[in-house]
Design an enzyme around this catalytic site. Structure first.
Site, PDB file in Angstrom:
ATOM      1  CG  LEU A 145      15.849  -7.111  51.977  1.00  0.00           C
ATOM      2  CD1 LEU A 145      15.278  -6.269  53.260  1.00  0.00           C
ATOM      3  CD2 LEU A 145      15.058  -8.222  51.652  1.00  0.00           C
ATOM      4  CG  ASP A 146      12.009  -7.371  45.775  1.00  0.00           C
ATOM      5  OD1 ASP A 146      13.090  -7.569  45.743  1.00  0.00           O
ATOM      6  OD2 ASP A 146      10.787  -7.467  46.223  1.00  0.00           O
ATOM      7  NE  ARG A 147      13.934   2.952  44.937  1.00  0.00           N
ATOM      8  CZ  ARG A 147      13.483   3.542  44.092  1.00  0.00           C
ATOM      9  NH1 ARG A 147      13.154   3.242  43.092  1.00  0.00           N
ATOM     10  NH2 ARG A 147      13.426   5.222  44.542  1.00  0.00           N
TER      11      ARG A 147
END
Length: 322
Positions: A145-147
Site C-alpha cells: 500500500l502507498d505510505r
C-alpha cells in the site's frame, strides 16, 4: 567501532520446497541475519552470490532444487545495533491486527507508515513487525500500500502461503476494495477506467506515474457511495495493482483524490482542510477477500476517526446548503 566477526566461509545451499517462489533478496536477508540491505544488494551486484553457477538479480524467485552460493560476510555482533521499534509501536500494531491465523496476517495499516524502509524511510510495517515478533520464522509482505494509504494490508506467515497469495494476485483471485474521496460531484454512476500506466515519469524533478499509450495495462472500477456538492465518496476496486493506480486514474478523469499532494488539486485540498479538517490522503483499503488453500478469507477495516469526521462535515455542509 563495534566488534564484528566473519561468517563461516562460502556456503552452498540447496533451496527446498519450503522456500520455492521466494525472492532471492528476501531469502538472503533472513539467511544473513543482521546484514543491512545495502550489503545484500552489493554482494548481488558484484556477482558474489551465484544461483546455479550464474549471476542473478535480487528479484529472482527461487525454485526447489536451485543451488545457491552465499559468500562470507561480516556481521555486527552487538545487540544494541539491532533495530528497535520506537515506543508505542508494539501496542499500536497489535491493536491494528484485523485477522491472523497460522498462514496469514492482515493489518489495518495506519496512514503515514510505509510498508518497508527505503528512500529516506528508516523503517516500515515489515521491519516493525519482525522486530516485535523476533520468534516469527517467516513474515513477508504479500502486497503493498502507498505510505499515505490506510487499511487492509496482507502479510504471509509461511512461504507456501506467500506463493498461494502471489498466484491469486496474478490471476485476479484477490478482491481489494478501497474508499476514496474525490473532487466534485460524481455523476457518472459505476465507471471503469481502463488506461495504461507508466511509473517513474520525470516531471519538474519529481517522479510520477502517468497514463501513457505504451504503459502497463491498468483497470480501475469506480462506484459512487455518497455524493456531496464539494466531493464524492467512491468505492474503487482494482483489477491490476499498479503504483498509484487509483490516484492517477481518478485524476485522469477529472476527479482527483482529496489530500493528494502529488496528483491532486491544491486549491481543492486547501478547501477540504479548512472546511472539513482533512490533513491526509483520503484513500482507505476497506476490504480484502481471497481464497487460500480451499478456504475463504474476508476482512474489512473501518474508516478511522479523522476520515469519518471529514464525511460528517461534508454531510452537514450539504444539509445546510453550503
Amino acid at each position: 567501532m563495534p566488534a564484528s566477526v566473519p561468517t563461516s566461509g562460502v556456503r552452498h545451499l540447496e533451496i527446498t520446497a519450503e522456500h520455492a517462489g521466494q525472492r532471492l533478496d528476501n531469502f538472503l536477508l533472513r539467511e544473513l541475519k543482521g546484514a543491512p540491505k545495502s550489503l545484500i544488494y552489493r554482494i548481488l551486484r558484484k556477482g558474489e552470490v551465484r544461483l546455479n553457477g550464474g549471476r542473478v538479480q535480487p528479484c529472482q524467485r527461487l525454485q526447489a532444487g536451485d543451488r545457491l552460493r552465499v559468500p562470507p560476510v561480516r556481521l555486527g555482533e552487538r545487540e544494541d545495533r539491532a533495530f528497535r521499534p520506537p515506543p508505542g509501536w508494539a501496542e499500536r500494531l497489535q491493536a491494528a491486527v484485523l485477522y491472523e491465523d497460522r498462514e496469514v496476517l492482515v493489518l489495518d495499516k495506519p496512514a503515514g507508515l510505509a510498508v518497508h524502509k527505503g528512500s529516506g524511510v528508516d523503517y516500515g510495517v515489515i521491519e516493525l513487525l519482525r522486530a516485535l515478533r523476533p520468534r516469527e520464522p517467516f513474515l513477508e509482505l504479500a502486497h503493498r500500500l502507498d505510505r499515505d494509504t490506510s487499511g487492509c494490508l496482507l502479510l504471509a506467515r509461511t512461504p507456501a502461503a506467500l506463493r498461494l497469495i502471489q498466484d491469486a494476485l496474478r490471476t485476479g483471485r484477490v478482491e481489494k476494495r478501497y474508499l476514496a474521496l474525490v473532487q466534485g460531484y460524481w455523476n457518472h454512476g459505476p465507471r471503469e477506467v481502463n488506461q495504461p500506466l507508466r511509473r517513474n515519469v520525470l516531471r519538474g524533478g519529481e517522479r510520477l506515474v502517468e497514463v501513457v499509450d505504451d504503459g502497463k495495462p491498468a483497470l480501475t472500477r469506480f462506484r459512487p457511495v455518497s455524493l456531496f456538492k464539494l466531493a464524492s465518496l467512491l468505492e474503487a476496486s482494482i483489477a491490476t495493482g499498479r503504483t498509484h493506480q487509483i490516484r492517477v486514474h481518478a485524476a485522469h478523469i477529472g476527479h482527483p483524490l482529496a489530500g493528494d499532494a502529488k496528483y491532486g488539486d491544491a486549491a481543492f485540498d486547501r478547501t477540504m482542510t479548512e472546511r472539513c479538517g482533512l490533513r491526509r490522503l483520503f484513500l482507505h483499503a476497506h476490504s480484502l477477500s481471497l481464497s487460500l488453500g480451499g478456504r475463504d478469507i474476508a476482512v474489512s477495516a473501518p474508516l478511522d476517526a479523522e476520515l469519518k469526521s471529514v464525511l460528517d462535515r461534508l454531510r452537514l455542509a450539504s444539509l445546510s446548503g453550503r
